[in-house]
Design a protein around this motif. Structure first.
Motif, PDB file in Angstrom:
ATOM      1  N   ILE A  63      21.291  37.583  40.715  1.00  0.00           N
ATOM      2  CA  ILE A  63      22.076  38.737  41.144  1.00  0.00           C
ATOM      3  C   ILE A  63      22.087  38.750  42.662  1.00  0.00           C
ATOM      4  CG2 ILE A  63      22.273  41.254  41.180  1.00  0.00           C
ATOM      5  CD1 ILE A  63      20.872  41.328  38.492  1.00  0.00           C
ATOM      6  N   ALA A  64      23.283  38.745  43.240  1.00  0.00           N
ATOM      7  CA  ALA A  64      23.430  38.793  44.690  1.00  0.00           C
ATOM      8  C   ALA A  64      24.245  40.024  45.068  1.00  0.00           C
ATOM      9  CB  ALA A  64      24.109  37.530  45.211  1.00  0.00           C
ATOM     10  N   ASN A  65      23.704  40.837  45.957  1.00  0.00           N
ATOM     11  CA  ASN A  65      24.373  42.047  46.416  1.00  0.00           C
ATOM     12  C   ASN A  65      24.655  41.978  47.907  1.00  0.00           C
ATOM     13  OD1 ASN A  65      24.141  43.172  43.898  1.00  0.00           O
ATOM     14  ND2 ASN A  65      22.636  44.717  44.453  1.00  0.00           N
ATOM     15  N   PRO A  95      37.117  39.006  50.278  1.00  0.00           N
ATOM     16  CA  PRO A  95      37.124  37.580  49.900  1.00  0.00           C
ATOM     17  C   PRO A  95      36.028  36.781  50.599  1.00  0.00           C
ATOM     18  CG  PRO A  95      39.364  38.356  50.270  1.00  0.00           C
ATOM     19  CD  PRO A  95      38.453  39.453  50.743  1.00  0.00           C
ATOM     20  N   THR A  96      35.759  37.107  51.875  1.00  0.00           N
ATOM     21  CA  THR A  96      34.718  36.395  52.614  1.00  0.00           C
ATOM     22  C   THR A  96      33.336  36.703  52.045  1.00  0.00           C
ATOM     23  OG1 THR A  96      36.049  36.472  54.628  1.00  0.00           O
ATOM     24  CG2 THR A  96      33.698  36.034  54.890  1.00  0.00           C
ATOM     25  N   ILE A  97      33.100  37.988  51.755  1.00  0.00           N
ATOM     26  CA  ILE A  97      31.816  38.376  51.167  1.00  0.00           C
ATOM     27  C   ILE A  97      31.624  37.701  49.814  1.00  0.00           C
ATOM     28  CG2 ILE A  97      30.543  40.319  50.171  1.00  0.00           C
ATOM     29  CD1 ILE A  97      31.766  42.060  52.369  1.00  0.00           C
ATOM     30  N   LYS A  98      32.677  37.707  49.016  1.00  0.00           N
ATOM     31  CA  LYS A  98      32.594  37.106  47.686  1.00  0.00           C
ATOM     32  C   LYS A  98      32.281  35.619  47.780  1.00  0.00           C
ATOM     33  CE  LYS A  98      35.191  37.058  43.322  1.00  0.00           C
ATOM     34  NZ  LYS A  98      36.466  37.441  42.682  1.00  0.00           N
ATOM     35  N   ALA A  99      32.914  34.932  48.731  1.00  0.00           N
ATOM     36  CA  ALA A  99      32.673  33.500  48.913  1.00  0.00           C
ATOM     37  C   ALA A  99      31.243  33.241  49.387  1.00  0.00           C
ATOM     38  CB  ALA A  99      33.677  32.934  49.917  1.00  0.00           C
ATOM     39  N   THR A 100      30.741  34.096  50.286  1.00  0.00           N
ATOM     40  CA  THR A 100      29.379  33.942  50.790  1.00  0.00           C
ATOM     41  C   THR A 100      28.349  34.110  49.671  1.00  0.00           C
ATOM     42  OG1 THR A 100      30.032  34.767  52.972  1.00  0.00           O
ATOM     43  CG2 THR A 100      27.686  34.852  52.423  1.00  0.00           C
ATOM     44  N   LEU A 101      28.542  35.150  48.860  1.00  0.00           N
ATOM     45  CA  LEU A 101      27.630  35.370  47.739  1.00  0.00           C
ATOM     46  C   LEU A 101      27.717  34.228  46.737  1.00  0.00           C
ATOM     47  CD1 LEU A 101      28.125  39.203  47.026  1.00  0.00           C
ATOM     48  CD2 LEU A 101      26.339  38.101  48.389  1.00  0.00           C
ATOM     49  N   THR A 131      27.791  31.866  32.950  1.00  0.00           N
ATOM     50  CA  THR A 131      28.274  33.245  33.144  1.00  0.00           C
ATOM     51  C   THR A 131      28.495  33.503  34.634  1.00  0.00           C
ATOM     52  OG1 THR A 131      27.373  34.241  31.153  1.00  0.00           O
ATOM     53  CG2 THR A 131      27.510  35.658  33.081  1.00  0.00           C
ATOM     54  N   ARG A 132      29.565  34.246  34.924  1.00  0.00           N
ATOM     55  CA  ARG A 132      29.863  34.604  36.310  1.00  0.00           C
ATOM     56  C   ARG A 132      30.611  35.935  36.302  1.00  0.00           C
ATOM     57  NH1 ARG A 132      28.910  30.904  39.913  1.00  0.00           N
ATOM     58  NH2 ARG A 132      29.486  31.203  42.111  1.00  0.00           N
ATOM     59  N   CYS A 133      30.010  36.953  36.888  1.00  0.00           N
ATOM     60  CA  CYS A 133      30.581  38.303  36.872  1.00  0.00           C
ATOM     61  C   CYS A 133      30.578  38.891  38.277  1.00  0.00           C
ATOM     62  CB  CYS A 133      29.771  39.213  35.945  1.00  0.00           C
ATOM     63  SG  CYS A 133      29.620  38.609  34.250  1.00  0.00           S
ATOM     64  N   TYR A 134      31.625  39.641  38.574  1.00  0.00           N
ATOM     65  CA  TYR A 134      31.767  40.208  39.921  1.00  0.00           C
ATOM     66  C   TYR A 134      32.152  41.674  39.836  1.00  0.00           C
ATOM     67  CZ  TYR A 134      33.443  40.939  44.684  1.00  0.00           C
ATOM     68  OH  TYR A 134      33.641  41.426  45.943  1.00  0.00           O
ATOM     69  N   PHE A 192      29.137  45.140  46.850  1.00  0.00           N
ATOM     70  CA  PHE A 192      29.684  43.973  46.150  1.00  0.00           C
ATOM     71  C   PHE A 192      28.539  43.285  45.422  1.00  0.00           C
ATOM     72  CE2 PHE A 192      31.699  44.676  50.257  1.00  0.00           C
ATOM     73  CZ  PHE A 192      33.026  44.860  49.913  1.00  0.00           C
ATOM     74  N   GLN A 193      28.784  42.880  44.182  1.00  0.00           N
ATOM     75  CA  GLN A 193      27.729  42.214  43.415  1.00  0.00           C
ATOM     76  C   GLN A 193      28.292  41.021  42.656  1.00  0.00           C
ATOM     77  OE1 GLN A 193      25.626  43.585  39.542  1.00  0.00           O
ATOM     78  NE2 GLN A 193      24.238  44.224  41.194  1.00  0.00           N
ATOM     79  N   LEU A 194      27.563  39.929  42.724  1.00  0.00           N
ATOM     80  CA  LEU A 194      27.885  38.738  41.945  1.00  0.00           C
ATOM     81  C   LEU A 194      26.690  38.410  41.068  1.00  0.00           C
ATOM     82  CD1 LEU A 194      29.884  36.388  41.399  1.00  0.00           C
ATOM     83  CD2 LEU A 194      28.693  35.112  43.180  1.00  0.00           C
ATOM     84  N   LEU A 195      26.930  38.247  39.772  1.00  0.00           N
ATOM     85  CA  LEU A 195      25.892  37.873  38.818  1.00  0.00           C
ATOM     86  C   LEU A 195      26.315  36.565  38.156  1.00  0.00           C
ATOM     87  CD1 LEU A 195      24.157  40.126  36.193  1.00  0.00           C
ATOM     88  CD2 LEU A 195      25.125  37.958  35.496  1.00  0.00           C
TER      89      LEU A 195
END
Length: 450
Positions: free
Chosen positions: A31-33, A4-10, A168-171, A159-162
């Motif tokens: 794209i954030a990895n 959750p912390t990584i996801k929030a940071t990205l 658009t928002r994909c994880y 972990f990747q957030l696009l």
């Protein structure tokens, strides 16, 4: 850090980038990895490497008018993100117009919460070190082994957030484990080496015994090998070899290569290109697959893409830009890393089962090739011609008769696809879960030996 912390940071970093891009009147996808990895290597009974790494990278593709550029940053602080966006916008002003590239994945929301891809791992580090050391020990304990020069264990959590300016928002998150070893035999002036490996989603599923036995037994079987007489032979490629060969000619399925004019099948859609028994599909998800991802690098939901059906070329792998160029639907095969530009990529290359029994495929005499050398340097993806070194076995009725080394296999890939003797009825994966196929016997390839 926790997921959750990584996801929030990205997410915070991506939001900043999109806001900056919008302020400049441009469109973009980001794209954030973030990744964490462990690498262990063993040599002569001790660890020669124990590396733990963690990091992140963010990349933006900006489009202003018809001009496109990319930029990336390995820092997520506000100043670095602003510099990254400014660099991309500045670069875009100097690029050639590319009207095919646009941000098109509008309002896609895909949050891949798949526990099978990101399984919990509480394995003590001592067990992982023990596995790395055991790889080497299990090989050198074999009666004719003289060394195990390459032994390693690795794991990676990613972990990747696009996201893009169209909402658009994909994880995606995943974890994988792997181990490998190489068995070296050196006797009476002859030397042989072979690699064995295992890849899995869980540490407990790594098959150390398979990796070490494959490495040693194959090297041992090949040690006394020599060339066969020069001539034309029926050939079966071991799965990893067939995957490597197919990869060298993968541009024949690329919509991007077709757009650039380097795909030799550019004008062959809807026409026969292979034996009528051959069907190849790019599959998004299947049991044992190690390239499962719910969205492509533009944010579109992935799906299966037929490539060849009953010998006929159905179409290519497309992102939205190549699809726009050819006036066809995209196939959600966009490929892009945070540091790169838009391309196309496959997921799992799957060759469908044929109608032949195991006995049919292995009838009579043929060459089984288990190791190829210099495949990519010896392959011309446009003409289809190839020539590279190989090792394997002369086989008869499914039994290995004698080892073969020091040969060169040559032919034409596109001709080879039309000269198939048999396709087996059981589909099996290669070692890394990216290629699935039955045994295929090719009718004739040129072998240069003695």
């Amino acid at each position: 850090m926790s997921e959750p912390t990584i996801k929030a940071t990205l997410s915070d970093a991506v939001d900043q980038v999109l806001s900056l891009v919008k302020q400049q009147g441009a469109q973009a996808d980001v794209i954030a990895n973030a990744s964490e990895s462990l690498s262990l290597k063993a040599d002569q009974g001790d660890l020669s490497e124990h590396k733990v790494t963690a990091g992140q990278v963010i990349g933006v593709r900006v489009i202003k008018g018809d001009q496109v550029a990319t930029s990336y940053s390995e820092s997520l602080d506000s100043d670095s993100l602003a510099s990254m966006v400014n660099a991309a916008l500045t670069n875009a002003s100097f690029t050639k117009a590319d009207p095919d590239q646009q941000i098109r994945a509008e309002g896609q929301h895909i949050d891949q919460q798949d526990p099978s891809l990101l399984q919990a791992d509480n394995t003590p580090i001592e067990d992982k070190i023990a596995l790395a050391l055991a790889l080497e020990q299990d090989v050198i304990s074999q009666p004719r082994a003289t060394g195990a020069p390459y032994n390693g264990y690795s794991e990676q959590t990613q972990f990747q957030l696009l996201a893009n300016t169209l909402g658009t928002r994909c994880y995606h998150s995943e974890r994988r484990f792997s181990c490998y070893t190489a068995a070296l035999l050196n006797h009476d002036g002859k030397q042989a080496m072979h690699l064995g490996a295992s890849v899995s989603r869980r540490f407990a599923d790594l098959d150390l015994a398979h990796a070490t036995q494959l490495a040693y037994q194959t090297a041992d079987a090949l040690l006394e090998g020599g060339p066969v007489k020069t001539g034309s032979y029926s050939v079966i490629f071991e799965h990893d070899c067939l995957s490597e060969l197919l990869g060298a000619f993968g541009s024949c399925f690329s919509g991007d290569a077709a757009k650039r004019g380097t795909n030799p099948w550019r004008e062959k859609v809807g026409k026969p290109v292979a034996d009528t028994a051959l069907t190849i599909t790019d599959v998004a998800r299947l049991d044992g697959g190690m390239r499962i991802k719910a969205f492509d690098s533009e944010g579109f939901a992935t799906a299966d893409t037929p490539l060849i059906e009953d010998g006929v070329l159905v179409g290519f792998l497309h992102n939205s830009a190549t699809a726009q160029h050819f006036g066809v639907p995209h196939t959600a095969n966009a490929g892009r890393s945070p540091k790169g530009g838009l391309d196309v990529t496959s997921r799992h290359d799957v060759i469908a089962a044929g109608q032949h029994s195991d006995a049919d495929v292995h009838a009579g005499e043929y060459l089984e090739l288990v190791s190829l050398q210099g495949v990519h340097s010896g392959a011309n993806a446009i003409s289809g011609d190839f020539s590279f070194g190989a090792s394997g076995f002369v086989c008869r009725e499914g039994k290995r008769v004698r080892p073969v080394r020091g040969i060169t296999v040559a032919g034409n890939f596109y001709t080879m696809l039309n000269e198939i003797d048999a396709i087996g009825n059981t589909v099996l994966p290669n070692y890394d879960g990216a290629f699935f196929a039955p045994r295929i016997r090719f009718a004739r390839l040129s072998i240069a030996g003695e």
